[in-house]
Design a protein around this motif. Sequence first.
Motif, PDB file in Angstrom:
ATOM      1  N   ILE A  80     -16.087 -54.648 -29.790  1.00 25.12           N
ATOM      2  CA  ILE A  80     -16.242 -55.138 -28.424  1.00 25.12           C
ATOM      3  C   ILE A  80     -16.210 -54.008 -27.400  1.00 25.12           C
ATOM      4  CG2 ILE A  80     -13.767 -55.486 -28.043  1.00 25.12           C
ATOM      5  CD1 ILE A  80     -14.471 -58.055 -26.523  1.00 25.12           C
ATOM      6  N   ASP A  81     -15.803 -52.806 -27.823  1.00 23.62           N
ATOM      7  CA  ASP A  81     -15.572 -51.722 -26.867  1.00 23.62           C
ATOM      8  C   ASP A  81     -16.788 -50.820 -26.708  1.00 23.62           C
ATOM      9  OD1 ASP A  81     -13.226 -50.250 -25.339  1.00 23.62           O
ATOM     10  OD2 ASP A  81     -14.430 -48.725 -26.339  1.00 23.62           O
ATOM     11  N   GLU A  82     -17.191 -50.569 -25.465  1.00 29.21           N
ATOM     12  CA  GLU A  82     -18.394 -49.778 -25.188  1.00 29.21           C
ATOM     13  C   GLU A  82     -18.246 -48.315 -25.598  1.00 29.21           C
ATOM     14  OE1 GLU A  82     -20.111 -50.060 -21.362  1.00 29.21           O
ATOM     15  OE2 GLU A  82     -20.503 -52.223 -21.497  1.00 29.21           O
ATOM     16  N   GLU A  83     -17.078 -47.720 -25.335  1.00 30.69           N
ATOM     17  CA  GLU A  83     -16.915 -46.306 -25.699  1.00 30.69           C
ATOM     18  C   GLU A  83     -16.817 -46.143 -27.211  1.00 30.69           C
ATOM     19  OE1 GLU A  83     -17.558 -43.899 -24.051  1.00 30.69           O
ATOM     20  OE2 GLU A  83     -17.228 -44.365 -21.944  1.00 30.69           O
ATOM     21  N   ALA A  84     -16.205 -47.115 -27.897  1.00 35.30           N
ATOM     22  CA  ALA A  84     -16.189 -47.070 -29.362  1.00 35.30           C
ATOM     23  C   ALA A  84     -17.615 -47.128 -29.895  1.00 35.30           C
ATOM     24  CB  ALA A  84     -15.354 -48.219 -29.914  1.00 35.30           C
ATOM     25  N   LYS A  85     -18.433 -47.981 -29.282  1.00 35.97           N
ATOM     26  CA  LYS A  85     -19.846 -48.059 -29.680  1.00 35.97           C
ATOM     27  C   LYS A  85     -20.546 -46.720 -29.450  1.00 35.97           C
ATOM     28  CE  LYS A  85     -24.249 -50.371 -28.638  1.00 35.97           C
ATOM     29  NZ  LYS A  85     -25.027 -49.158 -28.361  1.00 35.97           N
ATOM     30  N   GLY A  98     -15.677 -40.901 -24.217  1.00 33.85           N
ATOM     31  CA  GLY A  98     -14.738 -41.670 -23.410  1.00 33.85           C
ATOM     32  C   GLY A  98     -13.811 -40.774 -22.617  1.00 33.85           C
ATOM     33  N   ASN A  99     -13.019 -41.382 -21.755  1.00 32.38           N
ATOM     34  CA  ASN A  99     -12.071 -40.647 -20.922  1.00 32.38           C
ATOM     35  C   ASN A  99     -10.885 -40.163 -21.744  1.00 32.38           C
ATOM     36  OD1 ASN A  99     -13.743 -41.365 -18.863  1.00 32.38           O
ATOM     37  ND2 ASN A  99     -12.177 -42.298 -17.588  1.00 32.38           N
ATOM     38  N   LEU A 100     -10.138 -39.250 -21.140  1.00 28.32           N
ATOM     39  CA  LEU A 100      -8.896 -38.792 -21.753  1.00 28.32           C
ATOM     40  C   LEU A 100      -7.687 -39.506 -21.158  1.00 28.32           C
ATOM     41  CD1 LEU A 100      -9.541 -34.943 -21.999  1.00 28.32           C
ATOM     42  CD2 LEU A 100      -9.990 -36.719 -23.693  1.00 28.32           C
ATOM     43  N   THR A 101      -7.903 -40.343 -20.156  1.00 29.91           N
ATOM     44  CA  THR A 101      -6.805 -41.093 -19.538  1.00 29.91           C
ATOM     45  C   THR A 101      -7.114 -42.583 -19.623  1.00 29.91           C
ATOM     46  OG1 THR A 101      -7.769 -41.165 -17.325  1.00 29.91           O
ATOM     47  CG2 THR A 101      -6.484 -39.210 -17.899  1.00 29.91           C
ATOM     48  N   ARG A 102      -6.100 -43.401 -19.387  1.00 27.16           N
ATOM     49  CA  ARG A 102      -6.274 -44.849 -19.493  1.00 27.16           C
ATOM     50  C   ARG A 102      -6.665 -45.496 -18.172  1.00 27.16           C
ATOM     51  NH1 ARG A 102      -2.927 -44.005 -23.664  1.00 27.16           N
ATOM     52  NH2 ARG A 102      -3.626 -44.968 -25.594  1.00 27.16           N
ATOM     53  N   LYS A 103      -7.198 -44.718 -17.248  1.00 24.52           N
ATOM     54  CA  LYS A 103      -7.661 -45.299 -15.994  1.00 24.52           C
ATOM     55  C   LYS A 103      -8.949 -46.092 -16.212  1.00 24.52           C
ATOM     56  CE  LYS A 103      -5.627 -41.634 -13.176  1.00 24.52           C
ATOM     57  NZ  LYS A 103      -5.889 -40.493 -12.268  1.00 24.52           N
ATOM     58  N   ALA A 104      -9.637 -45.791 -17.288  1.00 25.16           N
ATOM     59  CA  ALA A 104     -10.910 -46.453 -17.563  1.00 25.16           C
ATOM     60  C   ALA A 104     -10.678 -47.807 -18.217  1.00 25.16           C
ATOM     61  CB  ALA A 104     -11.757 -45.576 -18.475  1.00 25.16           C
ATOM     62  N   LYS A 105     -11.695 -48.646 -18.144  1.00 29.78           N
ATOM     63  CA  LYS A 105     -11.629 -49.978 -18.746  1.00 29.78           C
ATOM     64  C   LYS A 105     -11.683 -49.905 -20.260  1.00 29.78           C
ATOM     65  CE  LYS A 105     -14.219 -54.342 -18.918  1.00 29.78           C
ATOM     66  NZ  LYS A 105     -15.412 -55.067 -18.421  1.00 29.78           N
ATOM     67  N   TRP A 106     -12.436 -48.922 -20.778  1.00 31.40           N
ATOM     68  CA  TRP A 106     -12.688 -48.870 -22.205  1.00 31.40           C
ATOM     69  C   TRP A 106     -11.712 -47.938 -22.916  1.00 31.40           C
ATOM     70  CZ3 TRP A 106     -15.541 -52.890 -22.658  1.00 31.40           C
ATOM     71  CH2 TRP A 106     -16.479 -53.200 -21.683  1.00 31.40           C
ATOM     72  N   LEU A 107     -11.778 -47.935 -24.235  1.00 28.79           N
ATOM     73  CA  LEU A 107     -10.885 -47.103 -25.032  1.00 28.79           C
ATOM     74  C   LEU A 107     -11.070 -45.625 -24.706  1.00 28.79           C
ATOM     75  CD1 LEU A 107     -11.186 -48.709 -28.583  1.00 28.79           C
ATOM     76  CD2 LEU A 107      -9.306 -48.971 -26.975  1.00 28.79           C
ATOM     77  N   THR A 108      -9.962 -44.901 -24.674  1.00 26.20           N
ATOM     78  CA  THR A 108     -10.019 -43.452 -24.483  1.00 26.20           C
ATOM     79  C   THR A 108     -10.361 -42.782 -25.816  1.00 26.20           C
ATOM     80  OG1 THR A 108      -7.688 -43.132 -25.023  1.00 26.20           O
ATOM     81  CG2 THR A 108      -8.226 -43.628 -22.711  1.00 26.20           C
ATOM     82  N   GLN A 109     -10.639 -41.486 -25.749  1.00 22.02           N
ATOM     83  CA  GLN A 109     -10.819 -40.720 -26.980  1.00 22.02           C
ATOM     84  C   GLN A 109      -9.553 -40.802 -27.839  1.00 22.02           C
ATOM     85  OE1 GLN A 109     -12.134 -36.689 -26.275  1.00 22.02           O
ATOM     86  NE2 GLN A 109     -13.703 -37.312 -24.805  1.00 22.02           N
TER      87      GLN A 109
END
Length: 378
Positions: A31-36, A335-346
Amino acid sequence: MLKTIDLFAGAGGITEGFRKAGYVCVCANDIDEEAKHTFTYNHPTVPFVLKDVREVTAAELLAAANCTAAEIDVITGGPPCQGFSLAGQRLSDDPRNTLFREYVRIAADIRPRVLFFENVHGIMNMQNGRVLKAIVTEFEKIGYQCKYNLVNAADYGVPQARPRFVLIGIRGFDKKITFPQPTHGKNEESGQMNLFKRELLPYVTVNDAFSNLPVVNQGEGAEKMKMRNHYDNDFQKKCVGERNPGVIYNHRATRHSKAIQERYAMIPQGCNNSILPPEIRTKKQNAYKLDLSLPGRTVTCNFRTDLIHPVMNRGLTVREAARLQSFDDDYCFFGNLTRKAKWLTQDDQVGNAVPPLLAYAFAKHIKENMIPQFEKEK
């Protein structure tokens, strides 16, 4: 060619391990865009269904895969198990059970030869083992004999002491299920006690994993760097990427304050920050400094603060954590390195992943021992 469908695929650790064992993943879902983004970059030929698994049908997955159900050999995946709820001895209709039920639903519709189900080790003790019993019952209801155990990734050449729950389900109740034998461990001293035991390779240590990586200090590094052609051991040779050899990704270090650096410097290898004097100790007590001579601690989604580099006074880079997880150096995480984003971080993607070398050990064993049992059915 053996074919798999990967549910809850995340960054693709299971798919990567099965790929190296000669399987082809014909479809993945998450379901996660950055994982995709991470998955499709590293597995560009695999169709990816970006959708909540509760809204995905088996027919949709097979259409994306351009396969029939009869062609699918293995369904892999590990749905989140936190909050499983029981009614008596059975899984209830509590929404927290939904994701596991979707795994069962899709498996029942496709009926692959084998199921590979991976999860947190705590699943074995949830509600005094009743949750696990209920899970096995659900698989048996759809026609799968099951065998499960707690395994340690370090026993299969991963430089990380990562305990994980693995369940193998095989279609029908007339077949034999076995687990792969460990390849790594601590060998006892030579003598009579060791005469009939298999010789194991020594555990892969943090030093084995890190020694040839570019030195990255506080706030240094880059998302893409050239890798010098120097390898100190077999594990490092295995980490050379097939896609883009000579390149490493995601090797950026967090910048820490002077106070944090001084605190980290006072922690010996193999200890956490509870060893510090009370006056400089923080509320966080689980910051652990890795021991170069041992496999690493479990890589969590918070490895930048949970795991301290054994020599440098900083948290780990994504690449260092990925090495501990046994990903190739050119396996790139987005992906981002922080959890400010909606999607999973690295960090989330690396911490949540199944180590590819662990997946490889099981994939190879399934290929050699489980799949041949279906030959007589053809």
